[in-house]
Design a protein around this motif. Structure first.
Motif, short mmCIF file in Angstrom:
data_model
loop_
_atom_site.label_atom_id
_atom_site.label_comp_id
_atom_site.label_asym_id
_atom_site.label_seq_id
_atom_site.Cartn_x
_atom_site.Cartn_y
_atom_site.Cartn_z
N LYS A 73 0.83 -1.21 0.00
CA LYS A 73 0.00 0.00 0.00
C LYS A 73 0.86 1.26 0.00
O LYS A 73 0.55 2.24 -0.66
CB LYS A 73 -0.93 0.00 1.22
N ARG A 74 1.96 1.20 0.75
CA ARG A 74 2.84 2.36 0.80
C ARG A 74 3.44 2.65 -0.57
O ARG A 74 3.52 3.81 -1.01
CB ARG A 74 3.96 2.12 1.82
N VAL A 75 3.85 1.59 -1.28
CA VAL A 75 4.42 1.77 -2.61
C VAL A 75 3.37 2.31 -3.58
O VAL A 75 3.64 3.24 -4.35
CB VAL A 75 4.99 0.43 -3.14
N LEU A 76 2.17 1.75 -3.54
CA LEU A 76 1.11 2.21 -4.44
C LEU A 76 0.76 3.67 -4.18
O LEU A 76 0.45 4.42 -5.11
CB LEU A 76 -0.13 1.33 -4.29
N ALA A 157 1.74 5.12 -24.89
CA ALA A 157 2.50 4.53 -23.78
C ALA A 157 2.19 5.30 -22.50
O ALA A 157 2.17 6.52 -22.49
CB ALA A 157 3.99 4.59 -24.07
N ILE A 158 1.94 4.54 -21.43
CA ILE A 158 1.75 5.13 -20.11
C ILE A 158 2.89 4.63 -19.24
O ILE A 158 3.01 3.42 -18.97
CB ILE A 158 0.40 4.72 -19.50
N SER A 159 3.76 5.55 -18.82
CA SER A 159 4.94 5.19 -18.03
C SER A 159 4.76 5.63 -16.59
O SER A 159 4.30 6.74 -16.32
CB SER A 159 6.20 5.84 -18.62
N ILE A 160 5.14 4.75 -15.66
CA ILE A 160 4.99 5.01 -14.24
C ILE A 160 6.37 4.93 -13.58
O ILE A 160 7.08 3.93 -13.73
CB ILE A 160 4.07 3.97 -13.57
N ASN A 161 6.75 5.98 -12.86
CA ASN A 161 7.98 5.93 -12.07
C ASN A 161 7.69 5.20 -10.76
O ASN A 161 6.77 5.56 -10.02
CB ASN A 161 8.48 7.35 -11.78
N LEU A 162 8.48 4.18 -10.48
CA LEU A 162 8.27 3.35 -9.29
C LEU A 162 9.27 3.72 -8.19
O LEU A 162 10.39 4.13 -8.49
CB LEU A 162 8.43 1.87 -9.64
N PRO A 163 8.88 3.57 -6.93
CA PRO A 163 9.82 3.82 -5.83
C PRO A 163 11.02 2.90 -5.93
O PRO A 163 10.95 1.81 -6.50
CB PRO A 163 8.97 3.52 -4.58
N LYS A 168 11.44 -5.20 -4.25
CA LYS A 168 11.34 -6.03 -3.07
C LYS A 168 9.89 -6.20 -2.60
O LYS A 168 9.63 -6.80 -1.56
CB LYS A 168 12.16 -5.44 -1.93
N ILE A 169 8.95 -5.66 -3.38
CA ILE A 169 7.54 -5.71 -3.01
C ILE A 169 6.80 -6.74 -3.85
O ILE A 169 6.64 -6.57 -5.07
CB ILE A 169 6.87 -4.33 -3.18
#
Length: 218
Positions: A73-76, A157-163, A168-169
């Motif tokens: 949830k924190r990552v999302l 294209a839909i690009s998402i920057n991830l933490p 590790k999630i």
């Protein structure tokens, strides 16, 4: 030996949406049990009663709900910028000994132009190139001697920057794919790096897909 409980588990594991609905207690057990009478009868090769199936459904313990994971949830909730790029084309070529040479020519051609979207993926038997449609003439000329398997225009294209700790999630990509699937959005291509995730959809789906991904924050 197969039992009603093992058959129920096998069916639910093959249908993750149904399994999740059970974990959230939003399933009518009686109606679902009636639906499963025929397939479980066929699996066991003997008649079964819906009451026995309903009991197995109520006793079923699904895996821990990834959606309730605190870390997930924190990552999302901390997904980075979401960027949309339109007017893209996807080329598929059969792998060859000269394909990388052609690929190098494309890189030299586009240089560091930030306005050009470009992604190259090599599989075992074929390779994909996703590029701004404005570069189609250059691609056609550079890859003229390569065997083209497919071409799809009008993609976005839909690009998402991830933490940084996204690797590790467990279940992060599942949550993204699940949300898009629930919305009936077909993914044409998926491209990812360690901290960036990109989905390609037909242009008619881009607004719906963008909204679905934005709702992952909630």
């Amino acid at each position: 030996m197969r039992t009603i409980a093992s058959c129920v588990e096998e069916i639910l594991l093959a249908q993750p949406f149904l399994e999740e609905a059970i974990s959230r207690n939003i399933v009518n057990y009686s109606a679902l049990a009636n639906e499963l009478v025929d397939p479980i009868t066929e699996m066991l090769r003997k008649p079964v009663k819906s009451g026995a199936i309903m009991m197995a459904l109520r006793r079923y313990s699904p895996p821990k709900d990834l959606g309730n994971s605190v870390r997930l949830k924190r990552v999302l909730n901390n997904l980075g910028d979401i960027t949309v790029r339109s007017n893209l084309s996807n080329y598929t070529y059969k792998n060859s000994t000269t394909l990388f040479e052609s690929h190098a020519k494309v890189i030299n051609k586009i240089g560091d132009k930030s306005n050009i979207f470009y992604a190259f993926t090599r599989g075992i038997h074929e390779s994909n190139i996703v590029i701004s449609s404005s570069e189609q003439n250059h691609i056609d000329a550079i890859f003229i001697n390569e065997q083209q398997i497919g071409l799809q225009n009008h993609l976005s294209a839909i690009s998402i920057n991830l933490p940084a700790d996204n690797t590790k999630i467990a279940g992060l990509y599942y949550q993204i794919f699940k949300r898009l699937a629930w919305e009936g959005i077909t993914l044409y291509e998926v491209v990812s790096t360690t901290n960036e995730f990109t989905v390609l959809v037909e242009e008619g789906y881009v607004n719906k897909a963008f909204s679905a991904i934005k709702r992952l924050h909630s």
